[in-house]
Design a protein around this motif. Structure first.
Motif, PDB file in Angstrom:
ATOM      1  N   ASP A 162       7.358  86.690  40.983  1.00 20.75           N
ATOM      2  CA  ASP A 162       7.250  85.436  41.312  1.00 20.75           C
ATOM      3  C   ASP A 162       7.904  85.090  42.923  1.00 20.75           C
ATOM      4  O   ASP A 162       7.374  84.404  43.586  1.00 20.75           O
ATOM      5  N   PRO A 183       0.544  86.679  36.846  1.00 19.37           N
ATOM      6  CA  PRO A 183      -0.329  85.982  36.135  1.00 19.37           C
ATOM      7  C   PRO A 183      -1.573  86.553  36.766  1.00 19.37           C
ATOM      8  O   PRO A 183      -1.938  87.087  37.744  1.00 19.37           O
ATOM      9  N   LYS A 242      -5.478  86.512  37.688  1.00 18.71           N
ATOM     10  CA  LYS A 242      -6.461  85.653  38.885  1.00 18.71           C
ATOM     11  C   LYS A 242      -7.905  85.516  38.425  1.00 18.71           C
ATOM     12  O   LYS A 242      -8.385  86.602  37.838  1.00 18.71           O
TER      13      LYS A 242
END
Length: 137
Positions: A104, A135, A137
């Motif tokens: 992150d 994550p 996409k």
């Protein structure tokens, strides 16, 4: 002038990585065993950037740039009691959460039209670790 061979109708990808490490203490809250007690690790970390194109020098990302950004983020957790770190006051400082924290905090720094952060590998020992892809996409 140098010419590059193009690969018509094929997508090319380059996975570029650096390895580093950091030391820290932690304990896993509510863990039913020894890991609930304060202890430390010398975590090993591998940061991988995926490039779809090369620059005019033939590089996906300059290792100097990659190492600089990785060092900036690793320095925020190196030699810390991770349970006292803002990011882990609620989340357990497990290897999974450490990998997520690194991802992150590196994602924006390692984002370019040619490349982006692909994965973060975190290992507590030479024999156990995990790969976090962030994550989807």
């Amino acid at each position: 002038m140098m010419q590059y061979i193009t690969h018509n109708h094929r997508i090319t990808m380059y996975d570029i990585f650096v390895r580093t490490h950091f030391a820290g203490a932690h304990h896993l809250r509510d863990y039913p065993g020894d890991c609930e007690k304060p202890h430390g690790h010398n975590w090993k970390v591998k940061i991988t950037v995926r490039a779809t194109e090369l620059d005019h020098l033939g590089m996906g990302i300059d290792f100097t740039v990659l190492k600089k950004h990785v060092k900036e983020v690793i320095d925020t957790i190196d030699h810390c009691d991770l349970n006292e770190h803002e990011a882990f006051r609620v989340l357990n400082p497990s290897s999974e959460h450490i990998a997520m924290y690194l991802f992150d905090n590196l994602a924006d720094l390692l984002s370019h039209e040619r490349y982006s952060l692909y994965s973060v590998t975190v290992s507590e020992t030479d024999n156990q670790g995990l790969v976090y892809y962030g994550p989807q996409k």
